[in-house]
Scaffold this motif. Structure first.
Motif, PDB file in Angstrom:
ATOM      1  N   PHE A  90      -4.050  12.436   0.989  1.00 34.59           N
ATOM      2  CA  PHE A  90      -3.479  11.197   1.512  1.00 34.59           C
ATOM      3  C   PHE A  90      -1.991  11.148   1.209  1.00 34.59           C
ATOM      4  CE2 PHE A  90      -7.090   8.831   2.915  1.00 34.59           C
ATOM      5  CZ  PHE A  90      -8.151   9.219   2.120  1.00 34.59           C
ATOM      6  N   PHE A 106      -1.121   3.617   2.541  1.00 36.27           N
ATOM      7  CA  PHE A 106      -1.675   4.946   2.668  1.00 36.27           C
ATOM      8  C   PHE A 106      -1.852   5.353   4.132  1.00 36.27           C
ATOM      9  CE2 PHE A 106      -2.971   6.351  -1.569  1.00 36.27           C
ATOM     10  CZ  PHE A 106      -2.752   5.199  -2.291  1.00 36.27           C
ATOM     11  N   GLY A 107      -1.722   6.645   4.352  1.00 38.22           N
ATOM     12  CA  GLY A 107      -2.034   7.197   5.656  1.00 38.22           C
ATOM     13  C   GLY A 107      -3.538   7.374   5.820  1.00 38.22           C
ATOM     14  N   PRO A 108      -3.972   7.855   6.968  1.00 35.68           N
ATOM     15  CA  PRO A 108      -5.400   7.991   7.253  1.00 35.68           C
ATOM     16  C   PRO A 108      -6.059   9.172   6.560  1.00 35.68           C
ATOM     17  CG  PRO A 108      -4.119   8.785   9.094  1.00 35.68           C
ATOM     18  CD  PRO A 108      -3.138   8.205   8.127  1.00 35.68           C
ATOM     19  N   GLY A 109      -5.262  10.058   5.996  1.00 33.99           N
ATOM     20  CA  GLY A 109      -5.823  11.201   5.290  1.00 33.99           C
ATOM     21  C   GLY A 109      -5.940  12.445   6.163  1.00 33.99           C
ATOM     22  N   ARG A 111      -8.317  15.842   6.107  1.00 30.99           N
ATOM     23  CA  ARG A 111      -9.446  16.522   5.465  1.00 30.99           C
ATOM     24  C   ARG A 111      -9.235  18.022   5.594  1.00 30.99           C
ATOM     25  NH1 ARG A 111     -14.318  15.228   3.559  1.00 30.99           N
ATOM     26  NH2 ARG A 111     -14.119  13.091   4.304  1.00 30.99           N
TER      27      ARG A 111
ATOM     28  N   GLN B  38     -10.884   0.667  -0.229  1.00 29.36           N
ATOM     29  CA  GLN B  38     -10.950   1.887   0.574  1.00 29.36           C
ATOM     30  C   GLN B  38     -12.258   1.944   1.344  1.00 29.36           C
ATOM     31  OE1 GLN B  38     -10.863   5.713  -1.472  1.00 29.36           O
ATOM     32  NE2 GLN B  38      -9.978   6.710   0.317  1.00 29.36           N
ATOM     33  N   SER B  41     -13.605   7.307   4.935  1.00 25.24           N
ATOM     34  CA  SER B  41     -12.734   8.084   5.820  1.00 25.24           C
ATOM     35  C   SER B  41     -11.396   7.403   6.100  1.00 25.24           C
ATOM     36  CB  SER B  41     -13.442   8.381   7.153  1.00 25.24           C
ATOM     37  OG  SER B  41     -14.641   9.078   6.924  1.00 25.24           O
ATOM     38  N   GLN B  42     -10.977   6.529   5.214  1.00 23.87           N
ATOM     39  CA  GLN B  42      -9.664   5.904   5.358  1.00 23.87           C
ATOM     40  C   GLN B  42      -8.927   5.939   4.023  1.00 23.87           C
ATOM     41  OE1 GLN B  42      -9.457   2.056   7.209  1.00 23.87           O
ATOM     42  NE2 GLN B  42     -11.186   2.461   8.559  1.00 23.87           N
ATOM     43  N   GLY B  43      -7.616   5.724   4.074  1.00 27.74           N
ATOM     44  CA  GLY B  43      -6.850   5.623   2.847  1.00 27.74           C
ATOM     45  C   GLY B  43      -7.003   4.252   2.226  1.00 27.74           C
ATOM     46  N   PRO B  44      -6.737   4.137   0.929  1.00 33.02           N
ATOM     47  CA  PRO B  44      -6.810   2.825   0.275  1.00 33.02           C
ATOM     48  C   PRO B  44      -5.844   1.829   0.914  1.00 33.02           C
ATOM     49  CG  PRO B  44      -6.709   4.590  -1.336  1.00 33.02           C
ATOM     50  CD  PRO B  44      -6.426   5.209  -0.014  1.00 33.02           C
TER      51      PRO B  44
END
Lengths: 115, 112
Positions: A90, A106-109, A111, B38, B41-44
């Motif tokens: 993230f 935060f961004g969406p991440g 994987r 959170q 599948s998402q950021g905090p």
């Protein structure tokens, strides 16, 4: 008008490869971060940049190298990928709340799966 | 570095008020208390922050006793969409994330 964006969302690669994850924020924040969330869901900070300068560099292998071309971008380069690097990464940015501490967005991440 | 302790999980039903307590016995004078949410599948996502007494916003309330050794996040009338992991963090002003240590959080499950 996404606040913090990351690309790619998914990244599958072989061991030993080199890959990059990009992050951009359009919030005008001065500080950006990279976090790693492992399979046990623990979220650990890796790097912190303030005004393009490295502030924090936690105990992270030097195969991981952040690069900040400007205040709105913080990219993460990973060399010689290993199986243990598989996680969700993230990106975040922050600003100082009036009278308070930094609030992070935060961004969406991304994987990352290393095969 | 102030360590935080939260329940690992909680269950609730729709429409109920949920209170999640976080212990931070060695909180420092200049530490603030911040809660994040959170979803899978998402950021905090930032929920609320406070230093002492009570803070309320459109999402939640944060209660902090005088000794500041604990704090309670209160979610009024939860819905199914409030199912998430909730993290309690403590840290000083302008720490640039140095003390932003996310623990395992509290996994809240809201049931119909």
């Amino acid at each position: 008008d996404t606040a913090v964006s990351q690309t790619p969302k998914y990244l599958v690669t072989q061991m030993g490869n080199d890959k990059s994850i990009k992050c951009e924020q359009n919030l005008g924040h001065d500080t950006m971060y990279w976090y790693k969330q492992d399979s046990k869901k623990f979220l650990k900070i890796m790097f912190s940049y303030n005004n393009k300068e490295l502030i924090i560099n936690e105990t992270v292998p030097n195969r991981f190298s952040p690069k900040s071309p400007d205040k709105a971008h913080l990219n993460l380069h990973i060399n010689s990928l290993e199986l243990g690097d598989s996680a969700v990464y993230f990106c975040a940015s922050s600003h100082l709340l009036a009278g308070g501490t930094d609030t992070q967005y935060f961004g969406p991440g991304t994987r990352l799966t290393v095969l | 570095l102030a360590k935080t302790t939260q329940p690992i999980s909680m269950d609730s039903y729709e429409g109920q008020e949920v209170n999640i307590t976080c212990s931070h016995n060695n909180i420092a004078t200049n530490d603030y208390i911040t809660w994040y949410q959170q979803f899978p599948s998402q950021g905090p996502r930032f929920i609320i922050q406070g230093y002492k007494t009570k803070v309320t916003n459109e999402v939640a309330s944060l209660f902090i006793p005088a000794d500041r050794k604990s704090s309670t996040l209160s979610l009024p009338r939860v819905s199914l969409s409030d199912t998430a992991v909730y993290y309690c963090l403590v840290g000083p002003v302008e720490d640039y994330g140095q003390n932003f240590v996310f623990g395992p959080g509290t996994r809240l499950s809201v049931l119909p």
